[in-house]
Design a protein around this motif. Structure first.
Motif, PDB file in Angstrom:
ATOM      1  N   ALA A  87       1.118  -1.609   0.134  1.00  0.00           N
ATOM      2  CA  ALA A  87       0.037  -0.251  -0.030  1.00  0.00           C
ATOM      3  C   ALA A  87       0.721   1.064   0.358  1.00  0.00           C
ATOM      4  O   ALA A  87       1.876   0.569   0.701  1.00  0.00           O
ATOM      5  CB  ALA A  87      -1.376   0.197   0.748  1.00  0.00           C
ATOM      6  N   LEU A  88       0.521   2.231  -0.439  1.00  0.00           N
ATOM      7  CA  LEU A  88       0.872   4.147  -0.494  1.00  0.00           C
ATOM      8  C   LEU A  88       1.125   4.422   0.578  1.00  0.00           C
ATOM      9  O   LEU A  88       2.615   4.901   1.025  1.00  0.00           O
ATOM     10  CB  LEU A  88       0.230   4.966  -1.304  1.00  0.00           C
ATOM     11  CG  LEU A  88       0.160   4.332  -3.023  1.00  0.00           C
ATOM     12  CD1 LEU A  88      -1.048   5.681  -3.550  1.00  0.00           C
ATOM     13  CD2 LEU A  88       1.375   5.114  -3.393  1.00  0.00           C
ATOM     14  N   VAL A  89       0.802   3.567   2.342  1.00  0.00           N
ATOM     15  CA  VAL A  89       0.448   3.765   3.484  1.00  0.00           C
ATOM     16  C   VAL A  89       1.967   3.611   3.678  1.00  0.00           C
ATOM     17  O   VAL A  89       2.688   4.530   4.386  1.00  0.00           O
ATOM     18  CB  VAL A  89      -0.505   4.240   4.083  1.00  0.00           C
ATOM     19  CG1 VAL A  89      -0.189   1.998   4.709  1.00  0.00           C
ATOM     20  CG2 VAL A  89       0.158   4.747   5.612  1.00  0.00           C
ATOM     21  N   HIS A 159      -1.886  11.381  -6.465  1.00  0.00           N
ATOM     22  CA  HIS A 159      -1.810   9.123  -6.885  1.00  0.00           C
ATOM     23  C   HIS A 159      -3.343   9.047  -7.457  1.00  0.00           C
ATOM     24  O   HIS A 159      -4.255  10.022  -7.911  1.00  0.00           O
ATOM     25  CB  HIS A 159      -1.689   8.395  -5.735  1.00  0.00           C
ATOM     26  CG  HIS A 159      -2.917   9.088  -4.528  1.00  0.00           C
ATOM     27  ND1 HIS A 159      -3.147   9.733  -3.445  1.00  0.00           N
ATOM     28  CD2 HIS A 159      -3.930   7.803  -4.616  1.00  0.00           C
ATOM     29  CE1 HIS A 159      -3.858   9.675  -2.738  1.00  0.00           C
ATOM     30  NE2 HIS A 159      -5.050   9.034  -3.613  1.00  0.00           N
ATOM     31  N   ASP A 160      -3.244   8.205  -7.994  1.00  0.00           N
ATOM     32  CA  ASP A 160      -4.350   8.240  -8.807  1.00  0.00           C
ATOM     33  C   ASP A 160      -5.736   7.552  -8.037  1.00  0.00           C
ATOM     34  O   ASP A 160      -5.621   7.016  -7.319  1.00  0.00           O
ATOM     35  CB  ASP A 160      -4.233   6.602  -9.962  1.00  0.00           C
ATOM     36  CG  ASP A 160      -5.693   5.808 -10.778  1.00  0.00           C
ATOM     37  OD1 ASP A 160      -6.570   7.008 -10.640  1.00  0.00           O
ATOM     38  OD2 ASP A 160      -5.348   5.295 -11.397  1.00  0.00           O
ATOM     39  N   PRO A 161      -7.309   8.619  -8.610  1.00  0.00           N
ATOM     40  CA  PRO A 161      -8.188   7.907  -6.899  1.00  0.00           C
ATOM     41  C   PRO A 161      -9.127   7.138  -6.751  1.00  0.00           C
ATOM     42  O   PRO A 161      -9.101   6.450  -6.672  1.00  0.00           O
ATOM     43  CB  PRO A 161      -8.961   9.483  -7.834  1.00  0.00           C
ATOM     44  CG  PRO A 161      -8.659  10.017  -8.958  1.00  0.00           C
ATOM     45  CD  PRO A 161      -6.940   9.100  -9.545  1.00  0.00           C
ATOM     46  N   ALA A 162      -8.254   6.070  -8.254  1.00  0.00           N
ATOM     47  CA  ALA A 162      -8.820   4.621  -8.046  1.00  0.00           C
ATOM     48  C   ALA A 162      -7.940   3.839  -7.078  1.00  0.00           C
ATOM     49  O   ALA A 162      -8.596   2.085  -6.900  1.00  0.00           O
ATOM     50  CB  ALA A 162      -9.130   3.583  -9.528  1.00  0.00           C
ATOM     51  N   VAL A 163      -6.959   4.372  -7.048  1.00  0.00           N
ATOM     52  CA  VAL A 163      -5.898   4.177  -5.886  1.00  0.00           C
ATOM     53  C   VAL A 163      -5.455   4.206  -4.548  1.00  0.00           C
ATOM     54  O   VAL A 163      -5.883   5.374  -3.891  1.00  0.00           O
ATOM     55  CB  VAL A 163      -4.686   3.966  -6.174  1.00  0.00           C
ATOM     56  CG1 VAL A 163      -3.240   3.487  -5.328  1.00  0.00           C
ATOM     57  CG2 VAL A 163      -4.427   3.545  -7.305  1.00  0.00           C
ATOM     58  N   ASP A 164      -6.267   2.875  -3.283  1.00  0.00           N
ATOM     59  CA  ASP A 164      -6.276   3.431  -1.992  1.00  0.00           C
ATOM     60  C   ASP A 164      -5.376   3.404  -1.200  1.00  0.00           C
ATOM     61  O   ASP A 164      -4.452   2.809  -2.013  1.00  0.00           O
ATOM     62  CB  ASP A 164      -7.585   2.541  -1.414  1.00  0.00           C
ATOM     63  CG  ASP A 164      -8.090   2.752  -0.393  1.00  0.00           C
ATOM     64  OD1 ASP A 164      -7.788   3.541   0.065  1.00  0.00           O
ATOM     65  OD2 ASP A 164      -8.186   1.517   0.372  1.00  0.00           O
ATOM     66  N   VAL A 165      -5.135   4.383  -0.720  1.00  0.00           N
ATOM     67  CA  VAL A 165      -3.856   4.781  -0.283  1.00  0.00           C
ATOM     68  C   VAL A 165      -3.611   3.075   1.099  1.00  0.00           C
ATOM     69  O   VAL A 165      -2.515   3.432   1.458  1.00  0.00           O
ATOM     70  CB  VAL A 165      -3.743   6.001   0.568  1.00  0.00           C
ATOM     71  CG1 VAL A 165      -2.394   6.201   1.640  1.00  0.00           C
ATOM     72  CG2 VAL A 165      -4.059   7.481  -0.814  1.00  0.00           C
ATOM     73  N   PHE A 177       3.115   7.825  -8.977  1.00  0.00           N
ATOM     74  CA  PHE A 177       2.473   9.431  -9.026  1.00  0.00           C
ATOM     75  C   PHE A 177       2.217  10.503  -9.846  1.00  0.00           C
ATOM     76  O   PHE A 177       3.468   9.872 -10.691  1.00  0.00           O
ATOM     77  CB  PHE A 177       3.004   9.936  -7.541  1.00  0.00           C
ATOM     78  CG  PHE A 177       3.208   9.429  -5.953  1.00  0.00           C
ATOM     79  CD1 PHE A 177       2.321   9.547  -5.541  1.00  0.00           C
ATOM     80  CD2 PHE A 177       3.664   8.660  -6.308  1.00  0.00           C
ATOM     81  CE1 PHE A 177       2.240   8.817  -4.259  1.00  0.00           C
ATOM     82  CE2 PHE A 177       4.350   8.454  -4.590  1.00  0.00           C
ATOM     83  CZ  PHE A 177       3.287   8.126  -3.855  1.00  0.00           C
ATOM     84  N   ASN A 178       0.976  11.069  -9.933  1.00  0.00           N
ATOM     85  CA  ASN A 178       1.063  11.755 -11.314  1.00  0.00           C
ATOM     86  C   ASN A 178       2.338  12.968 -10.699  1.00  0.00           C
ATOM     87  O   ASN A 178       1.619  14.562 -10.353  1.00  0.00           O
ATOM     88  CB  ASN A 178      -0.444  12.208 -11.671  1.00  0.00           C
ATOM     89  CG  ASN A 178      -0.910  10.979 -12.004  1.00  0.00           C
ATOM     90  OD1 ASN A 178      -0.656   9.808 -12.586  1.00  0.00           O
ATOM     91  ND2 ASN A 178      -1.998  10.422 -11.472  1.00  0.00           N
TER      92      ASN A 178
END
Length: 308
Positions: A87-89, A159-165, A177-178
């Motif tokens: 996860a991104l966290v 980050h992509d809104p579809a990706v849950d942090v 990341f964009n």
């Protein structure tokens, strides 16, 4: 038809072999580097005279910073090689830590060059912050400066809104990341500012010590050692600067060479991120006469302990 059906398997096996070779190159070197750092930090902890010198304290701080930077970058490298997702966290702190410690290196080089300059030109009027009992102020200031800009940079990431942090697994890489044009401009400006300031400081101290070496006839040996140390700081800074040219140089290499993109990325990662850190204990530790004698004694004692 048989050859065509065997081609994907051969490509997969070649890719796995390439990954194994890269890991076998990075991990042993990192272990050797870690062993050297542990020996030097043990020497600093056991011998008080090193902790009474601002130069050695800054050197120990640089060793710790480079170890943390290598540890984070090697972890990111292993995750990328193994295609490990999480996860991104957990990814964001690791990326932040790697960036902050990477930006910290040139600032430490600048601080070490200034320490050499002050010890030569102001040996009896050394500012309070540059004394051994207060050099931690310089180290803390350097760390805060190197951490502020990555913090601003990461706060601008999207980050992509579809990706849950918290739950969506991703490969931990800055590409997830964009980057907006503003963020790219900010990162380029910060990198240029960091290295321009450090380059000016190293160049200034080098020229002043060089001129002083030509003027003074006594204590020429210590001045010559300081001159060589500052010059090595400049070489290491140049290698660090090359890391920021990798997007341009990688694109140029892809267009004019037959290497795979991942092989080119590994080449620049090894040469301009790992290699300068591997050089730190060799450049500043083994060439120092006092440290070299203690290092030899440490390895000799270890070998005597192993023999029985």
């Amino acid at each position: 038809m048989d050859n065509l059906t065997e081609f994907p398997g051969n490509a997969t096996s070649n890719k796995r072999l390439s990954v194994i070779i890269k890991i076998c190159v990075v991990i042993p070197l990192f272990c050797v580097f870690l062993c050297c750092v542990v020996v030097m930090l043990h020497i600093f902890a056991c011998h008080r005279q090193f902790l009474d010198s601002p130069r050695y304290i800054l050197f120990a701080y640089m060793l710790i910073n480079d170890t943390l930077q290598l540890l984070s970058s090697v972890l990111l490298f292993l995750f990328a090689m193994g295609q490990v997702k999480f996860a991104l966290v957990f990814c964001i702190p690791l990326l932040f830590f790697s960036t902050a410690t990477f930006r910290n290196t040139p600032l430490i080089l600048a601080a070490m060059s200034l320490e050499r300059y002050i010890s030569i030109f102001y040996p009896l009027q050394r500012p309070a912050a540059w004394r051994s009992d207060r050099i931690w102020i310089i180290a803390l200031s350097v760390w805060l400066v190197s951490a502020v800009f990555p913090l601003i940079d990461h706060s601008m990431m999207k980050h992509d809104p579809a990706v849950d942090v918290l739950s969506t697994p991703v490969i931990c890489d800055p590409s997830v990341f964009n980057s907006s044009p503003v963020q790219a401009l900010f990162g380029a400006a910060v990198s240029f500012l960091f290295f321009a300031v450090v380059a000016v400081i190293i160049f200034f101290t080098y020229v002043r010590i060089l001129l002083e070496t030509r003027k003074m006839r006594q204590d020429r040996e210590s001045l010559s050692k300081a001159l060589h140390t500052v010059l090595l700081h400049g070489v290491q800074l140049l290698l660090c600067i090359m890391a920021f040219t990798s997007p341009v140089t990688e694109t140029f290499t892809v267009l004019h060479a037959n290497w795979l993109p991942e092989d080119i990325t590994f080449f620049y990662y090894f040469c301009f991120i790992l290699f300068p850190r591997f050089l730190s204990p060799l450049i500043y530790g083994f060439r120092d006469q006092s440290l070299r004698s203690y290092i030899g004694k440490s390895f000799f004692c270890c070998s005597n302990r192993i023999k029985p």
